[in-house]
Design an enzyme around this catalytic site. Structure first.
Site, PDB file in Angstrom:
ATOM      1  N   TYR A  89       5.438   0.888 -15.825  1.00  0.00           N
ATOM      2  CA  TYR A  89       4.320   1.489 -15.080  1.00  0.00           C
ATOM      3  C   TYR A  89       4.765   2.810 -14.455  1.00  0.00           C
ATOM      4  CZ  TYR A  89       1.392   2.405 -10.974  1.00  0.00           C
ATOM      5  OH  TYR A  89       0.614   3.020 -10.009  1.00  0.00           O
TER       6      TYR A  89
HETATM    7  P1  NAD Z   1      -7.833  -0.191  -8.985  1.00  0.00           P
HETATM    8  O1  NAD Z   1      -7.403  -1.024 -10.140  1.00  0.00           O
HETATM    9  O2  NAD Z   1      -8.529  -0.859  -7.860  1.00  0.00           O
HETATM   10  O3  NAD Z   1      -8.722   1.024  -9.499  1.00  0.00           O
HETATM   11  C1  NAD Z   1      -8.557   1.603 -10.765  1.00  0.00           C
HETATM   12  C2  NAD Z   1      -9.918   1.652 -11.441  1.00  0.00           C
HETATM   13  O4  NAD Z   1      -9.763   2.327 -12.693  1.00  0.00           O
HETATM   14  C3  NAD Z   1     -10.493   0.264 -11.760  1.00  0.00           C
HETATM   15  O5  NAD Z   1     -11.789   0.125 -11.215  1.00  0.00           O
HETATM   16  C4  NAD Z   1     -10.542   0.211 -13.291  1.00  0.00           C
HETATM   17  O6  NAD Z   1     -11.661  -0.489 -13.784  1.00  0.00           O
HETATM   18  C5  NAD Z   1     -10.584   1.679 -13.650  1.00  0.00           C
HETATM   19  N1  NAD Z   1     -10.023   1.978 -14.974  1.00  0.00           N
HETATM   20  C6  NAD Z   1      -8.861   1.547 -15.517  1.00  0.00           C
HETATM   21  N2  NAD Z   1      -8.684   2.069 -16.735  1.00  0.00           N
HETATM   22  C7  NAD Z   1      -9.763   2.855 -16.978  1.00  0.00           C
HETATM   23  C8  NAD Z   1     -10.153   3.669 -18.066  1.00  0.00           C
HETATM   24  N3  NAD Z   1      -9.395   3.762 -19.177  1.00  0.00           N
HETATM   25  N4  NAD Z   1     -11.335   4.349 -17.990  1.00  0.00           N
HETATM   26  C9  NAD Z   1     -12.115   4.255 -16.883  1.00  0.00           C
HETATM   27  N5  NAD Z   1     -11.787   3.484 -15.813  1.00  0.00           N
HETATM   28  C10 NAD Z   1     -10.624   2.804 -15.864  1.00  0.00           C
HETATM   29  O7  NAD Z   1      -6.494   0.538  -8.461  1.00  0.00           O
HETATM   30  P2  NAD Z   1      -6.199   1.333  -7.107  1.00  0.00           P
HETATM   31  O8  NAD Z   1      -5.240   0.532  -6.323  1.00  0.00           O
HETATM   32  O9  NAD Z   1      -7.458   1.820  -6.503  1.00  0.00           O
HETATM   33  O10 NAD Z   1      -5.382   2.561  -7.689  1.00  0.00           O
HETATM   34  C11 NAD Z   1      -6.010   3.814  -7.998  1.00  0.00           C
HETATM   35  C12 NAD Z   1      -4.948   4.741  -8.569  1.00  0.00           C
HETATM   36  O11 NAD Z   1      -3.902   4.957  -7.614  1.00  0.00           O
HETATM   37  C13 NAD Z   1      -4.275   4.225  -9.835  1.00  0.00           C
HETATM   38  O12 NAD Z   1      -4.011   5.328 -10.674  1.00  0.00           O
HETATM   39  C14 NAD Z   1      -2.966   3.644  -9.322  1.00  0.00           C
HETATM   40  O13 NAD Z   1      -1.972   3.632 -10.326  1.00  0.00           O
HETATM   41  C15 NAD Z   1      -2.643   4.630  -8.212  1.00  0.00           C
HETATM   42  N6  NAD Z   1      -1.770   4.083  -7.161  1.00  0.00           N
HETATM   43  C16 NAD Z   1      -2.232   3.096  -6.353  1.00  0.00           C
HETATM   44  C17 NAD Z   1      -1.398   2.599  -5.351  1.00  0.00           C
HETATM   45  C18 NAD Z   1      -1.854   1.512  -4.420  1.00  0.00           C
HETATM   46  O14 NAD Z   1      -1.035   1.103  -3.561  1.00  0.00           O
HETATM   47  N7  NAD Z   1      -3.078   1.008  -4.514  1.00  0.00           N
HETATM   48  C19 NAD Z   1      -0.104   3.128  -5.188  1.00  0.00           C
HETATM   49  C20 NAD Z   1       0.316   4.134  -6.047  1.00  0.00           C
HETATM   50  C21 NAD Z   1      -0.529   4.613  -7.022  1.00  0.00           C
END
Ligand code: NAD
Length: 328
Positions: A150
């Site tokens: 990841y």
């Molecule tokens: P989340 O899974 O709640 O949200 C991601 C959304 O993207 C989901 O609703 C999913 O349906 C959608 N998605 C996935 N693949 C897709 C695609 N191919 N096309 C369209 N939609 C798609 O995750 P989150 O925790 O809100 O994270 C948001 C971003 O922040 C991500 O990129 C994650 O890697 C990054 N991130 C999050 C954290 C954290 O602590 N939450 C930390 C570091 C990075």
């Protein structure tokens, strides 16, 4: 102002969409409702935006759907769509990460560059650092050595951003550090802890609990994104961390104090890909965006605990009315 948010039905994306709409932006959300967690949860994340004329939702996969029409009027873009989670990225699960993280990001950058979009703010992650030799981690000095597939996809997204920035597309990568708060994903530790603390299944603690995280409240993460959309000067990558480090054992103790009873915990071996510590220097974001984290860990935990409790009570009420309905 108009923005396109990918991943808008997710945890961070739904908070961001609400914040932008409340500030008068026109927002198009794009989300595939990927099966990483329940579609019903993602629909619930968007409940506050239903009927909102400034928000529209496109159910589509960024990795496959044609993007040129969506970007034709050159909106600002926040790209949050991804397959998140460290554990699932090992083994055959990696296929999905290739699709949702690498392919989706490359297609988005390509389309944004050819449309002439003014800026793409995209989600990177503290996981690009892996186990650092010294803390806090600095964007310019700390080597990126991810410890999970990841993390490798997030590092590669930063490299893709460099390529498209070189072609004239302004990009800024937000290295989020463990974001928490209401609507947090069900796989994440604080969510599972809040569930355990309010009568849900026992919390599975992986490792000895000494792993330290730089916890960031979702309102602070969203605030940084909003500022990154409009700041005059942008750095290519920014650490977005809450600045209040705590070990898992400390968080477990704190939640126990807040609820008045020990959180039920089961122990398991250390999780593959888990790093010992995350901590980011946020000087660049503070100087460049005029941003700083405002939510203290204890206050932030309270917001998530209350949200988890409300959801649980709503579920119980729904169950009772279902049973009552069946009986009558
Ligand atoms: P989340 O899974 O709640 O949200 C991601 C959304 O993207 C989901 O609703 C999913 O349906 C959608 N998605 C996935 N693949 C897709 C695609 N191919 N096309 C369209 N939609 C798609 O995750 P989150 O925790 O809100 O994270 C948001 C971003 O922040 C991500 O990129 C994650 O890697 C990054 N991130 C999050 C954290 C954290 O602590 N939450 C930390 C570091 C990075």
């Amino acid at each position: 102002m108009r923005a396109v948010i990918t991943g808008s039905a997710g945890f961070i994306g739904s908070h961001l969409a609400e914040r932008l709409v409340a500030e008068g932006w026109w927002v198009t959300g794009v989300d595939s409702f990927s099966p990483f967690y329940a579609t019903a949860d993602k629909e619930a994340n968007l409940a506050g935006l239903v009927g909102e004329r400034r928000f529209d939702l496109v159910r589509a996969d960024v990795a496959t759907t044609p993007l040129h029409k969506l970007l034709a009027d050159r909106p600002l873009i926040v790209h949050l769509a991804a397959q998140p989670g460290v554990l699932g990225s090992f083994g055959t699960g990696f296929n999905q990460y290739l699709q949702d993280n690498l392919l989706a990001t490359q297609r988005l950058f390509e389309a944004a560059a050819s449309a002439g979009c003014p800026r793409v703010v995209y989600a990177s992650s503290s996981s690009v650092y892996g186990d650092a030799e010294a803390y806090p981690c600095f964007e310019d000095y700390t080597p990126t050595r991810p410890r999970s597939p990841y993390g490798v996809t997030k590092q590669a997204c930063e490299k893709l951003a460099e390529v498209y920035a070189g072609m004239g597309l302004p990009t800024v990568g937000m290295r989020f550090f463990t974001v928490y708060g209401p609507r947090q994903r069900p796989d994440m530790a604080i969510r599972r802890l809040c569930e355990a603390a309010t009568g849900g299944p026992h919390f599975t603690l992986r490792g000895d609990g000494s792993q330290i995280r730089d916890f960031t409240h979702v309102h602070d993460a969203v605030d940084a994104v909003v500022k990154a959309l409009t700041a005059d000067h942008i750095d290519p990558v920014l650490n977005i961390g809450g600045g209040e480090e705590a070990s898992m054992l400390e968080v477990i103790r704190l939640l126990g104090q807040m609820t008045g009873r020990a959180v039920p915990v089961e122990r398991q071996a250390t999780q593959i890909g888990d790093v010992r510590r995350t901590a980011g220097d946020t000087g660049k974001a503070r100087r460049g965006l005029g941003w700083r984290p405002r939510v203290a860990l204890r206050d932030g935990l309270r917001t998530e605990l209350d949200w988890v409790r409300e959801r649980r009570e709503a579920d119980v009420t729904a169950d009772i009315s279902l049973i009552a309905g069946r009986a009558s």
